[in-house]
Design a protein around this motif. Structure first.
Motif, mmCIF file in Angstrom:
data_model
loop_
_atom_site.group_PDB
_atom_site.id
_atom_site.type_symbol
_atom_site.label_atom_id
_atom_site.label_comp_id
_atom_site.label_asym_id
_atom_site.label_seq_id
_atom_site.Cartn_x
_atom_site.Cartn_y
_atom_site.Cartn_z
ATOM 1 N N GLU A 85 59.996 42.057 47.970
ATOM 2 C CA GLU A 85 59.152 42.863 47.689
ATOM 3 C C GLU A 85 58.985 42.710 45.833
ATOM 4 O OE1 GLU A 85 58.682 47.651 47.385
ATOM 5 O OE2 GLU A 85 60.675 46.811 47.945
ATOM 6 N N LYS A 86 60.240 42.414 45.339
ATOM 7 C CA LYS A 86 60.027 42.229 43.915
ATOM 8 C C LYS A 86 59.250 40.940 43.489
ATOM 9 C CE LYS A 86 63.125 41.718 39.848
ATOM 10 N NZ LYS A 86 64.543 41.490 39.241
ATOM 11 N N ASN A 109 51.782 39.840 42.451
ATOM 12 C CA ASN A 109 50.600 40.823 42.318
ATOM 13 C C ASN A 109 50.217 41.031 41.095
ATOM 14 O OD1 ASN A 109 48.563 41.951 44.003
ATOM 15 N ND2 ASN A 109 49.774 44.055 43.417
ATOM 16 N N GLU A 110 51.129 41.561 40.410
ATOM 17 C CA GLU A 110 50.882 41.681 38.744
ATOM 18 C C GLU A 110 50.361 40.535 37.954
ATOM 19 O OE1 GLU A 110 50.752 44.409 37.383
ATOM 20 O OE2 GLU A 110 51.368 45.384 39.147
ATOM 21 N N LYS A 143 46.639 40.049 39.362
ATOM 22 C CA LYS A 143 45.972 40.987 38.618
ATOM 23 C C LYS A 143 45.373 40.834 37.516
ATOM 24 C CE LYS A 143 47.608 45.445 40.728
ATOM 25 N NZ LYS A 143 48.392 46.544 40.737
ATOM 26 N N ASP A 144 46.591 40.094 36.635
ATOM 27 C CA ASP A 144 46.105 39.585 35.351
ATOM 28 C C ASP A 144 45.089 38.491 35.318
ATOM 29 O OD1 ASP A 144 47.776 41.402 34.113
ATOM 30 O OD2 ASP A 144 49.634 40.271 33.907
ATOM 31 N N PHE A 145 45.673 37.650 36.409
ATOM 32 C CA PHE A 145 44.559 36.372 36.290
ATOM 33 C C PHE A 145 43.033 36.910 36.926
ATOM 34 C CE2 PHE A 145 42.540 33.346 39.517
ATOM 35 C CZ PHE A 145 42.728 32.224 38.635
ATOM 36 N N ALA A 146 42.921 38.000 37.735
ATOM 37 C CA ALA A 146 41.744 38.487 38.143
ATOM 38 C C ALA A 146 40.960 38.874 36.944
ATOM 39 C CB ALA A 146 41.974 39.361 39.388
ATOM 40 N N GLY A 147 41.820 39.814 36.250
ATOM 41 C CA GLY A 147 41.334 40.278 34.952
ATOM 42 C C GLY A 147 40.638 39.284 34.186
ATOM 43 N N VAL A 148 41.420 38.449 33.727
ATOM 44 C CA VAL A 148 40.933 37.284 32.859
ATOM 45 C C VAL A 148 39.765 36.239 33.227
ATOM 46 C CG1 VAL A 148 41.776 35.104 31.636
ATOM 47 C CG2 VAL A 148 43.318 36.952 31.719
ATOM 48 N N VAL A 149 39.779 35.983 34.711
ATOM 49 C CA VAL A 149 38.739 35.358 35.256
ATOM 50 C C VAL A 149 37.553 36.133 35.120
ATOM 51 C CG1 VAL A 149 38.021 34.451 37.310
ATOM 52 C CG2 VAL A 149 40.338 33.729 36.661
ATOM 53 N N TYR A 157 39.390 45.840 43.203
ATOM 54 C CA TYR A 157 40.488 45.878 44.168
ATOM 55 C C TYR A 157 41.799 45.911 43.744
ATOM 56 C CZ TYR A 157 43.465 44.335 48.169
ATOM 57 O OH TYR A 157 44.224 44.162 48.890
ATOM 58 N N TYR A 158 41.890 44.880 42.353
ATOM 59 C CA TYR A 158 43.204 44.687 42.103
ATOM 60 C C TYR A 158 43.611 45.955 40.986
ATOM 61 C CZ TYR A 158 43.887 40.149 44.470
ATOM 62 O OH TYR A 158 44.000 39.239 45.098
ATOM 63 N N GLU A 159 42.642 46.591 40.648
ATOM 64 C CA GLU A 159 42.884 47.784 39.699
ATOM 65 C C GLU A 159 42.796 49.042 40.600
ATOM 66 O OE1 GLU A 159 39.530 47.311 36.975
ATOM 67 O OE2 GLU A 159 40.940 46.205 35.698
ATOM 68 N N SER A 160 42.923 48.889 41.795
ATOM 69 C CA SER A 160 42.727 50.322 42.590
ATOM 70 C C SER A 160 44.098 50.956 42.589
ATOM 71 C CB SER A 160 42.572 49.715 44.094
ATOM 72 O OG SER A 160 43.518 48.979 44.777
ATOM 73 N N ASP A 161 45.163 50.389 42.312
ATOM 74 C CA ASP A 161 46.289 50.984 42.079
ATOM 75 C C ASP A 161 46.399 52.431 40.897
ATOM 76 O OD1 ASP A 161 47.671 49.962 44.411
ATOM 77 O OD2 ASP A 161 48.342 48.336 43.349
#
Length: 405
Positions: A173-174, A180-181, A184-190, A244-248
Motif C-alpha cells: 500500500e505504501k 500514485n503520487e 499524479k505529479d507526472f500527470a500534472g507536468v505532462v 482523475y488524479y486530482e479527484s482525491d
C-alpha cells in the motif's frame, strides 16, 4: 551446562526471522492472550513467546517475568528449536545435564526448574522461536495440557502468518501510494507541458484556414479541421486525466458548503450551452444541501454530459432526482439515450474502459469520466450503480454521505 547446538538451516532460519520483522516489535494483545492461556492451562506462573536471534533470545510476550531477553547460550528455547515438530519437556532442570549448571536454573529469585517449549515452526520448516511455559519447581504435564500447548502454538503461528501478510499489504500500500503520487505529479507536468503546444496547434489551424483559405482546396481545409478537432480531443483527454488524479483533493470534506440543488443544476446546464432539442427536469423539491459542492458539480457534469452525448433520440430527455435521509443524499440521473449493454455495465467505471459505441457526434469516449465519477463518490462516502436498457434509457443512481459538521 551444555550449550545449544546451532540448527543446520541456521542462515535460512535467521533470514526468515528477519523477514518476519517481529523482533523488538511492540507488545500485541493477541500474542499476550495466547501466552496467558498457555500459562493458565498448564498451571504455571510463567509463559513466554520467544524468538531466537544469532546471539539473543527475545520475548514477544512475557507472562510472569519483567525482562524481555536473554543471551542465546543460556536459552532453553535454543535447544527446543532443534526439534521443530516436537514438544520439549524438562521436568526438573536440576537433574538434566544440559541445564543443571545453567544460570537460569541456578537463579535464587526465579529459577527455571520446569520447562516445556513447543517450536514456532513456519511453513518452510524454520523454527523461529517457541511458545514455552516455566515453573520454579518440578512439574509434569498431562496429555490434555500437552495437546493444548501444541494447539495454542499453532494459533501463535497463525498469528505470525497473518501479521506477516498484513505487513506485506502495508508495504504494498505504501509503495502504491508513492507511485500514485509520482503518477499524479507526472500527470500534472505532462498536462501543463502539452496544453500549450495543443493550444498553439488549434490557433495555427485557424490562422492557416483564414490566411490561406483561397489557396486551399476542400481536402486541405478538411485536414486543417481534422487537426484542430484532434487537438481539442487530446486537450480534453489530458484535462480529464488530470481531473482523475486530482479527484482525491477535489473530494476533501474541507470543501463542504451549503447550497440548493436547483441553483447548482442551473449553473451546470448553462455550461453546456445546449443546442439540441432537450428537456432537463430538475428534482421536484429544491433540497438544501451541505456537502462538497465542487465534487458534486464534477460528478453531475460528467453524468449529464454523458446523457447529452450518448443520446440518439431527436429529443433528449434527462430527469434528475434528489432526496435525503439522516445520513445520505441520494441522486439519480436518467436519460432516454442509447443505453449501455448489460455485459458492459460493470466495466464502465474502470479507468480507460469504454463502451464500443460512438457518441451523438461520432466520437468515441476515453473511459476516464465515469471512473473519475466513481472515485469522487467513493471518496465522499457514497456509492454508485447503473441501470440501463439498450435503446431505451440509462439511469445512474448515487449517494453522498452527509457532512458531520
Amino acid at each position: 551446562m551444555i550449550k545449544p547446538e546451532i540448527p543446520k538451516n541456521e542462515s535460512v532460519r535467521l533470514k526468515a526471522l528477519k523477514n518476519l520483522g517481529i523482533v523488538d516489535s511492540k507488545a500485541e494483545k493477541e500474542f499476550d492472550d495466547l501466552a496467558s492461556l498457555a500459562a493458565y492451562i498448564c498451571d504455571v506462573p510463567i509463559a513466554l513467546i520467544s524468538f531466537l536471534e544469532e546471539e539473543r533470545q527475545w520475548f514477544k510476550s512475557t507472562i510472569g517475568i519483567n525482562f524481555c531477553d536473554t543471551t542465546r547460550e543460556v536459552s532453553f528455547c535454543a535447544h527446543a528449536i532443534n526439534q521443530p515438530q516436537e514438544l520439549m519437556i524438562v521436568e526438573d532442570a536440576r537433574k538434566d545435564p544440559r541445564f543443571a549448571k545453567n544460570p537460569l536454573t541456578l537463579s535464587t529469585e526465579q529459577p527455571v526448574i520446569f520447562y516445556a517449549g513447543m517450536p514456532l515452526t513456519d511453513k518452510n520448516g524454520n523454527s523461529l522461536g517457541t511458545l514455552c511455559v516455566i515453573d520454579h519447581q518440578p512439574r509434569i504435564l498431562n496429555d490434555r495440557q500437552k495437546i493444548a500447548l501444541k494447539t495454542i502454538t499453532n494459533q501463535v503461528i497463525n498469528l505470525l502468518e497473518i501479521r506477516s501478510k498484513n505487513n506485506n499489504l502495508k508495504a504494498i500500500e505504501k509503495e502504491l501510494r508513492l507511485r500514485n503520487e509520482l503518477l499524479k505529479d507526472f500527470a500534472g507536468v505532462v498536462s501543463h507541458d502539452m496544453k500549450m503546444p495543443l493550444t498553439n496547434m488549434i490557433i495555427t489551424a485557424d490562422i492557416l484556414k483564414e490566411k490561406y483559405s483561397n489557396q486551399l482546396d476542400d481536402k486541405g481545409k478538411e485536414y486543417l479541421q481534422y487537426m484542430k478537432q484532434s487537438s481539442f480531443s487530446l486537450s480534453d483527454y489530458i484535462s480529464k486525466i488530470l481531473t482523475y488524479y486530482e479527484s482525491d483533493k477535489l473530494s476533501d470534506q474541507k470543501h463542504n458548503e451549503s447550497f440548493d440543488i436547483h441553483h447548482l443544476l442551473e449553473e451546470i446546464v448553462d455550461l453546456f450551452n445546449i443546442q439540441e432539442d432537450c428537456d432537463i427536469n430538475f428534482p421536484d423539491e429544491n433540497i438544501e444541501l451541505n456537502c462538497n459542492r465542487v465534487a458534486l458539480e464534477q460528478i453531475l457534469l460528467n453524468l449529464i454530459g454523458n446523457s447529452l452525448k450518448y443520446n440518439d433520440k431527436k429529443k433528449i430527455e434527462i430527469s434528475i432526482n434528489c432526496h435525503q435521509d439522516d445520513s445520505f443524499y441520494y441522486f439519480t440521473v436518467t436519460d432516454n439515450g442509447m443505453g449501455i449493454p448489460e455485459n458492459k455495465q460493470k466495466e464502465i467505471f474502470k479507468l480507460f474502459s469504454t463502451v464500443t459505441q460512438l457518441d451523438r457526434n461520432g466520437n468515441k469516449g476515453n473511459g476516464i469520466g465515469l471512473s473519475t465519477v466513481k472515485k469522487l463518490i467513493m471518496n465522499l462516502g457514497g456509492d454508485i450503480e447503473v441501470n440501463s436498457n439498450v435503446g431505451e434509457k440509462t439511469s445512474f443512481s448515487f449517494s453522498i454521505k452527509k457532512s458531520n459538521e
